[in-house]
Design a protein around this motif. Structure first.
Motif, short mmCIF file in Angstrom:
data_model
loop_
_atom_site.label_atom_id
_atom_site.label_comp_id
_atom_site.label_asym_id
_atom_site.label_seq_id
_atom_site.Cartn_x
_atom_site.Cartn_y
_atom_site.Cartn_z
N SER A 203 53.76 56.24 36.88
CA SER A 203 52.50 55.53 36.80
C SER A 203 51.42 56.37 37.46
O SER A 203 51.71 57.27 38.25
CB SER A 203 52.57 54.14 37.46
OG SER A 203 52.91 54.27 38.83
N ALA A 204 50.18 56.06 37.12
CA ALA A 204 49.05 56.80 37.67
C ALA A 204 48.56 56.12 38.95
O ALA A 204 48.53 54.90 39.05
CB ALA A 204 47.92 56.86 36.65
N LYS A 205 48.16 56.94 39.91
CA LYS A 205 47.59 56.40 41.14
C LYS A 205 46.23 55.77 40.85
O LYS A 205 45.41 56.36 40.14
CB LYS A 205 47.43 57.53 42.15
CG LYS A 205 46.78 57.10 43.46
CD LYS A 205 46.61 58.29 44.40
CE LYS A 205 45.88 57.88 45.67
NZ LYS A 205 45.70 59.03 46.60
N PRO A 206 45.97 54.56 41.36
CA PRO A 206 44.62 54.00 41.22
C PRO A 206 43.60 54.91 41.88
O PRO A 206 43.88 55.58 42.88
CB PRO A 206 44.72 52.65 41.96
CG PRO A 206 46.18 52.33 42.00
CD PRO A 206 46.88 53.65 42.08
N THR A 207 42.40 54.97 41.33
CA THR A 207 41.36 55.84 41.87
C THR A 207 40.03 55.11 41.83
O THR A 207 39.91 54.02 41.26
CB THR A 207 41.29 57.16 41.08
OG1 THR A 207 40.42 58.07 41.75
CG2 THR A 207 40.78 56.93 39.67
N LEU A 208 39.00 55.70 42.43
CA LEU A 208 37.69 55.06 42.50
C LEU A 208 36.80 55.46 41.33
O LEU A 208 36.75 56.64 40.96
CB LEU A 208 36.98 55.44 43.80
CG LEU A 208 37.53 54.86 45.10
CD1 LEU A 208 36.73 55.40 46.29
CD2 LEU A 208 37.48 53.34 45.09
N LEU A 209 36.11 54.48 40.77
CA LEU A 209 35.01 54.75 39.84
C LEU A 209 33.71 54.85 40.63
O LEU A 209 32.93 55.76 40.46
CB LEU A 209 34.91 53.64 38.79
CG LEU A 209 33.72 53.74 37.84
CD1 LEU A 209 33.76 55.03 37.04
CD2 LEU A 209 33.66 52.54 36.91
N ASP A 210 33.51 53.88 41.51
CA ASP A 210 32.39 53.91 42.45
C ASP A 210 32.83 53.13 43.69
O ASP A 210 33.99 52.76 43.82
CB ASP A 210 31.10 53.34 41.83
CG ASP A 210 31.26 51.92 41.28
OD1 ASP A 210 31.97 51.11 41.93
OD2 ASP A 210 30.71 51.61 40.22
N ASN A 211 31.92 52.88 44.59
CA ASN A 211 32.28 52.24 45.86
C ASN A 211 32.86 50.84 45.69
O ASN A 211 33.58 50.35 46.56
CB ASN A 211 31.06 52.18 46.78
CG ASN A 211 31.41 51.75 48.19
OD1 ASN A 211 32.28 52.34 48.84
ND2 ASN A 211 30.75 50.70 48.67
N ASP A 212 32.55 50.18 44.58
CA ASP A 212 32.98 48.80 44.37
C ASP A 212 34.04 48.64 43.29
O ASP A 212 34.51 47.53 43.06
CB ASP A 212 31.77 47.92 44.00
CG ASP A 212 30.68 47.97 45.05
OD1 ASP A 212 31.01 47.80 46.24
OD2 ASP A 212 29.51 48.20 44.69
N THR A 213 34.40 49.73 42.60
CA THR A 213 35.23 49.62 41.41
C THR A 213 36.38 50.60 41.44
O THR A 213 36.20 51.78 41.74
CB THR A 213 34.39 49.88 40.14
OG1 THR A 213 33.17 49.14 40.20
CG2 THR A 213 35.16 49.50 38.89
N ALA A 214 37.58 50.11 41.12
CA ALA A 214 38.77 50.95 41.01
C ALA A 214 39.12 51.15 39.54
O ALA A 214 38.88 50.28 38.70
CB ALA A 214 39.94 50.32 41.74
N LEU A 215 39.68 52.32 39.23
CA LEU A 215 40.18 52.60 37.89
C LEU A 215 41.70 52.61 37.91
O LEU A 215 42.32 53.18 38.81
CB LEU A 215 39.68 53.96 37.39
CG LEU A 215 38.23 54.08 36.98
CD1 LEU A 215 37.95 55.49 36.49
CD2 LEU A 215 37.84 53.06 35.92
#
Length: 399
Positions: A203-215
């Motif tokens: 699986s892929a590690k979750p990452t940040l889109l911006d300060n309030d949003t995870a991808l």
């Protein structure tokens, strides 16, 4: 062609409507380039000796955290946590330990169960997070190794957590994304994704889109944007499009963590699609034919990929046009590429890290550790890796 709204903080309903149009548009672009590259059991290419290797990296530390007690079915790509001169790593068997920059062990704790997700380290709260085979998420004090809390999930976690804004975000292999309290481990929210009948174990590690949003990238070939605090889904996009008569042929896993850099999103699928999206302009910049389960890297005006068959490729980051391709490491089971200094680093099945000139694609240097490598990490001028045999190595760019 509008595909991503320039204002990301719209209401969930409005955002969903805006993104619904992208499904058909993107599908028409990738359907014709969906051959994909399926892995085959082929002999790794033999390495050619470098005539005049450069001294690019110098060793900082090497410690053996061991691999005893782990099953051969467990993932081999454990990652380490690093910050403020402290390195935290776990053996595959479940011994978590902290080391200083000289390699001296500061503390060690036996979690009594194999670790499958690697270490996430939050320097601000001095918290290290690991996950075990049975689905336990364990938080320990990074200074002492003392356990702070444990949370039991319904599925195991195969990649490190994302720690941000007092949330611990983990992606379990049963299709659930969890948002936990960093302080207590309490479950704040859950988000369910589709789990295909057949997929790659990973699986892929979750990452940040911006300060309030995870991808979150998932096994059904989608990227989801999730509110970190609330767990509210903001949008969902299909990237991987597998085609064929069998479920195996239709696998479209996104096991590679999406990359967000300077307002641009890059993702690559197992089924053979690499996409670049300009988030601010709301446009798909390119869709290329490339297949991988390893995260991309972005640097020097280019996006870099290591493909399933062991090619290392560089593309223009805005147009997707090929810049260079190296087949010197074919079938060597490559790690993700990472940019460090003016170079690109890629690891392989023999524990060798190959250093490329990022501009030309020539291999200019090599360093080696013990055991197969599955992932590389970069923090500042440090390159870090943990091998399948439990060897943790750190190098820095030579001055």
């Amino acid at each position: 062609m509008t595909v991503f709204p320039s204002k990301l903080r719209q209401s969930p309903l409005k955002t969903t409507l805006l993104y619904s149009a992208l499904i058909g548009v993107l599908a028409t672009q990738v359907v014709g380039c969906n051959r994909g590259i399926k892995p085959e059991a082929k002999e790794p290419v033999k390495l050619v000796k470098l005539a005049q290797p450069l001294a690019v990296l110098q060793p900082v530390l090497s410690v053996d955290v061991g691999s005893k007690g782990a099953s051969s079915k467990d993932p081999l790509d454990l990652q380490v946590g690093y910050g403020e001169g402290r390195l935290i790593a776990s053996s595959r068997g479940g011994v978590l330990s902290a080391h200083d920059t000289a390699g001296k062990r500061l503390w060690s704790v036996d979690l009594k169960e194999p670790v499958t997700g690697g270490v996430a380290y939050d320097v601000a709260s001095q918290t290290a997070i690991v996950s075990t085979r049975s689905g336990r998420i364990i938080a320990v004090d990074a200074q002492s190794g003392a356990q702070r809390w444990v949370q039991q999930l319904s599925g195991s976690v195969l990649t490190p957590a994302l720690i941000h804004n007092n949330r611990v975000i983990v992606s379990a292999n049963d299709g659930f994304l969890h948002g936990l309290s960093l302080q207590t481990g309490q479950s704040i929210w859950q988000f369910a994704t589709q789990v295909p009948a057949v997929s790659i174990r990973g699986s892929a590690k979750p990452t940040l889109l911006d300060n309030d949003t995870a991808l979150l990238a998932t096994a059904d070939g989608r990227v989801h944007a999730i509110g970190i605090e609330s767990g509210i889904p903001l949008w969902s996009r299909r990237i991987g499009l597998g085609m064929g008569s069998s479920e195996v042929e239709r696998m479209s896993d996104l096991d590679a963590m999406p990359i967000v850099d300077q307002g641009q999103l890059y993702a690559i699928s197992y089924s053979g699609q690499m996409i670049g999206v300009d988030l601010a302009a709301g446009q798909v910049m390119f869709v290329n034919e490339a297949a991988s389960t390893r995260a991309l890297a972005v640097a020097k005006g280019m996006v870099f990929a290591t493909t399933l068959d062991g090619a290392v490729q560089a593309y223009n980051r805005t147009t997707g046009e090929p810049v260079w391709e190296s087949k010197d490491l074919t079938y060597r089971q490559l790690t993700n590429p990472v940019a460090i200094g003016n170079y690109l680093a890629v690891g392989d099945l023999e524990g060798i890290v190959h250093i490329f000139d990022a501009t030309t694609g020539d291999i200019v240097s090599r360093v080696q550790t013990k055991g197969a490598l599955r992932s590389l990490q970069v923090q500042g001028n440090l390159l870090m890796a943990q091998s399948s045999s439990g060897q943790v190595a750190v190098w820095q760019v030579a001055r």
